[in-house]
Scaffold this motif. Structure first.
Motif, mmCIF file in Angstrom:
data_model
loop_
_atom_site.group_PDB
_atom_site.id
_atom_site.type_symbol
_atom_site.label_atom_id
_atom_site.label_comp_id
_atom_site.label_asym_id
_atom_site.label_seq_id
_atom_site.Cartn_x
_atom_site.Cartn_y
_atom_site.Cartn_z
ATOM 1 N N GLN A 306 2.023 -0.273 -2.819
ATOM 2 C CA GLN A 306 2.218 -0.924 -4.113
ATOM 3 C C GLN A 306 2.807 0.042 -5.131
ATOM 4 O O GLN A 306 3.674 -0.334 -5.934
ATOM 5 C CB GLN A 306 0.878 -1.471 -4.618
ATOM 6 C CG GLN A 306 0.354 -2.634 -3.781
ATOM 7 C CD GLN A 306 -1.037 -3.079 -4.196
ATOM 8 O OE1 GLN A 306 -1.847 -2.276 -4.674
ATOM 9 N NE2 GLN A 306 -1.333 -4.348 -4.020
ATOM 10 N N LEU A 307 2.374 1.289 -5.114
ATOM 11 C CA LEU A 307 2.899 2.280 -6.050
ATOM 12 C C LEU A 307 4.373 2.580 -5.784
ATOM 13 O O LEU A 307 5.123 2.908 -6.711
ATOM 14 C CB LEU A 307 2.080 3.573 -5.964
ATOM 15 C CG LEU A 307 0.652 3.507 -6.518
ATOM 16 C CD1 LEU A 307 -0.106 4.791 -6.197
ATOM 17 C CD2 LEU A 307 0.660 3.262 -8.021
ATOM 18 N N LEU A 308 4.787 2.473 -4.537
ATOM 19 C CA LEU A 308 6.182 2.725 -4.175
ATOM 20 C C LEU A 308 7.066 1.503 -4.397
ATOM 21 O O LEU A 308 8.286 1.596 -4.335
ATOM 22 C CB LEU A 308 6.283 3.167 -2.714
ATOM 23 C CG LEU A 308 5.718 4.550 -2.379
ATOM 24 C CD1 LEU A 308 5.728 4.770 -0.871
ATOM 25 C CD2 LEU A 308 6.500 5.654 -3.078
ATOM 26 N N GLY A 309 6.441 0.339 -4.608
ATOM 27 C CA GLY A 309 7.215 -0.875 -4.813
ATOM 28 C C GLY A 309 7.764 -1.464 -3.532
ATOM 29 O O GLY A 309 8.750 -2.212 -3.555
ATOM 30 N N HIS A 310 7.127 -1.148 -2.397
ATOM 31 C CA HIS A 310 7.569 -1.696 -1.123
ATOM 32 C C HIS A 310 7.170 -3.163 -1.008
ATOM 33 O O HIS A 310 6.041 -3.532 -1.313
ATOM 34 C CB HIS A 310 6.952 -0.911 0.045
ATOM 35 C CG HIS A 310 7.539 0.441 0.221
ATOM 36 N ND1 HIS A 310 6.926 1.448 0.943
ATOM 37 C CD2 HIS A 310 8.711 0.990 -0.232
ATOM 38 C CE1 HIS A 310 7.676 2.533 0.927
ATOM 39 N NE2 HIS A 310 8.765 2.286 0.215
ATOM 40 N N LYS A 311 8.088 -3.997 -0.551
ATOM 41 C CA LYS A 311 7.791 -5.411 -0.349
ATOM 42 C C LYS A 311 6.984 -5.625 0.923
ATOM 43 O O LYS A 311 6.248 -6.602 1.051
ATOM 44 C CB LYS A 311 9.088 -6.220 -0.284
ATOM 45 C CG LYS A 311 9.885 -6.204 -1.585
ATOM 46 C CD LYS A 311 11.166 -7.016 -1.441
ATOM 47 C CE LYS A 311 11.971 -7.001 -2.735
ATOM 48 N NZ LYS A 311 13.243 -7.768 -2.600
ATOM 49 N N ASP A 312 7.151 -4.739 1.873
ATOM 50 C CA ASP A 312 6.490 -4.867 3.170
ATOM 51 C C ASP A 312 5.747 -3.573 3.473
ATOM 52 O O ASP A 312 6.339 -2.480 3.423
ATOM 53 C CB ASP A 312 7.536 -5.149 4.255
ATOM 54 C CG ASP A 312 6.910 -5.533 5.588
ATOM 55 O OD1 ASP A 312 5.725 -5.213 5.800
ATOM 56 O OD2 ASP A 312 7.614 -6.145 6.418
ATOM 57 N N ILE A 313 4.474 -3.671 3.798
ATOM 58 C CA ILE A 313 3.668 -2.468 4.034
ATOM 59 C C ILE A 313 4.146 -1.706 5.269
ATOM 60 O O ILE A 313 3.867 -0.510 5.407
ATOM 61 C CB ILE A 313 2.174 -2.833 4.164
ATOM 62 C CG1 ILE A 313 1.316 -1.565 3.974
ATOM 63 C CG2 ILE A 313 1.892 -3.529 5.489
ATOM 64 C CD1 ILE A 313 -0.152 -1.854 3.856
ATOM 65 N N THR A 314 4.871 -2.383 6.158
ATOM 66 C CA THR A 314 5.394 -1.671 7.324
ATOM 67 C C THR A 314 6.389 -0.592 6.921
ATOM 68 O O THR A 314 6.587 0.385 7.643
ATOM 69 C CB THR A 314 6.072 -2.653 8.308
ATOM 70 O OG1 THR A 314 7.115 -3.365 7.618
ATOM 71 C CG2 THR A 314 5.071 -3.655 8.857
ATOM 72 N N THR A 315 7.030 -0.769 5.764
ATOM 73 C CA THR A 315 7.946 0.259 5.257
ATOM 74 C C THR A 315 7.165 1.512 4.883
ATOM 75 O O THR A 315 7.639 2.640 5.072
ATOM 76 C CB THR A 315 8.702 -0.260 4.022
ATOM 77 O OG1 THR A 315 9.355 -1.482 4.338
ATOM 78 C CG2 THR A 315 9.737 0.763 3.556
ATOM 79 N N THR A 316 5.963 1.316 4.388
ATOM 80 C CA THR A 316 5.114 2.446 3.988
ATOM 81 C C THR A 316 4.473 3.112 5.195
ATOM 82 O O THR A 316 4.045 4.269 5.105
ATOM 83 C CB THR A 316 4.006 1.959 3.026
ATOM 84 O OG1 THR A 316 4.539 0.973 2.147
ATOM 85 C CG2 THR A 316 3.455 3.106 2.192
#
Length: 353
Positions: A306-316
């Motif tokens: 959420q802090l990175l602004g990723h739409k999909d947690i798989t990106t994180t």
């Protein structure tokens, strides 16, 4: 808006309507009448375009840029993506004649000169521009699959700045670049988001970040962040004063806005990295550093996402190695078998591990 030159009192117009540039004289020296003429030209161009229901690729890119991209921090990147696509598909190509085979041919040609990630981002940009024309302007668009031609990307490397490297970096950075670099370490935001941040987007408890793709996100303001923002110098140049982060122009000694791509800021940052002898480090790695440090501290992948602004947690999930390292360290110090210190097991003569 209408304009005129020093050589004439007659107002002129120079406008873009859905990718088409229209220039001419309003035929009057009255400003209000000139605005009315310009409005009529714009309306006629829109109606004419809508009646045809046809649109070229060049018009689609021009319209999308005017409507959407020019208001984003990544406007220059979007323009370069459009330019690169038009090298492979002529701008005069009508959208209703495009085929999936055209997309595949374009992708195969691009792969010879750029990375798979760059190819995919250009393809995604083309899809957004075409869908924009179909949705808002009724342009005829065939059933194109912009997702199918995408190519597999190599996993992005994760480069974290060590505390010693960070110390050396700031020793060699120009003083007026300390604040923007610190901010990116504190928030993980991209260079374009940092450079385009306006004071109007900074509230009492949160900041509005404008992200690539035209989306926004809110970022919480901590006590440390509040003190940091209060310490920032303001530019006395009207054009730059609305920006949160500025740099000192060595020619005028005035504070000017930061150009996120290809400007002095990037040159000075890369020079500082080289002088500090920090290998294989780019500005975007400040974002990686924020992510790995926050994940190591919080152990919360969803929060960091959420802090990175990723739409999909798989990106994180690419940062999950941090959690694995912590789990390994925990197991090294504790035995689930004994409930205490790890046990020593006698080595078998037949052991193969």
């Amino acid at each position: 808006m209408p304009f005129r030159t020093a050589k004439t009192k007659i107002w002129q117009y120079d406008i873009q309507v859905r990718g088409r540039r229209l220039r001419g004289s309003t035929g009057t020296d009255d400003y209000e009448e000139a605005k009315a003429v310009e409005a009529e030209v714009r309306a006629q161009a829109k109606n004419s375009h809508a009646e045809r229901g046809a649109c070229t690729l060049s018009q689609a890119f021009g319209t999308y840029h005017v409507d959407i991209c020019q208001h984003q921090p990544s406007a220059a990147t979007s323009a370069s993506q459009a330019k690169a696509i038009l090298k492979h598909i002529p701008g005069k190509t009508r959208l209703d004649t495009l085929t999936n085979a055209d997309l595949m041919k374009m992708v195969n040609r691009m792969r010879a000169s750029c990375s798979n990630g760059t190819v995919n981002r250009r393809l995604q940009y083309m899809g957004r521009a075409c869908r924009h024309m179909a949705k808002f302007y009724g342009a005829a668009l065939p059933d194109l699959n912009f997702k199918a031609p995408e190519v597999k990307e190599a996993q992005e490397r994760i480069r974290e700045l060590s505390q010693d490297e960070q110390r050396r970096l700031f020793e060699h950075l120009p003083v007026d670049l300390h604040a923007p670099v610190t901010f990116c370490l504190m928030t993980g935001c991209r260079i374009s988001t940092m450079a385009g941040l306006l004071w109007r987007d900074v509230g009492e408890t949160e900041i509005i970040f404008r992200l690539k793709g035209g989306t926004t996100m809110t970022f919480p303001i901590s006590r440390e962040m509040r003190a940091f923002l209060a310490s920032l110098p303001r530019s006395n140049v009207i054009e730059a004063r609305r920006f949160v982060f500025t740099r000192i122009d060595k020619t005028t000694s005035e504070r000017t806005r930061i150009v996120p791509k290809g400007g002095v800021f990037n040159t000075e940052f890369r020079q500082a990295v080289a002088d500090a002898k920090i290998p294989d480090f780019r500005f975007h790695d400040l974002r990686h550093t924020f992510a790995t440090r926050m994940l190591r501290q919080t152990k919360n992948l969803k929060l960091v996402s959420q802090l990175l602004g990723h739409k999909d947690i798989t990106t994180t999930a690419r940062y999950a190695h941090v959690l694995v390292d912590d789990m390994r360290a925990a197991l090294d110090d504790f035995s689930p078998v004994s409930g205490g210190d790890p046990q020593n097991f006698p080595q078998s003569v037949d052991a193969t591990l």
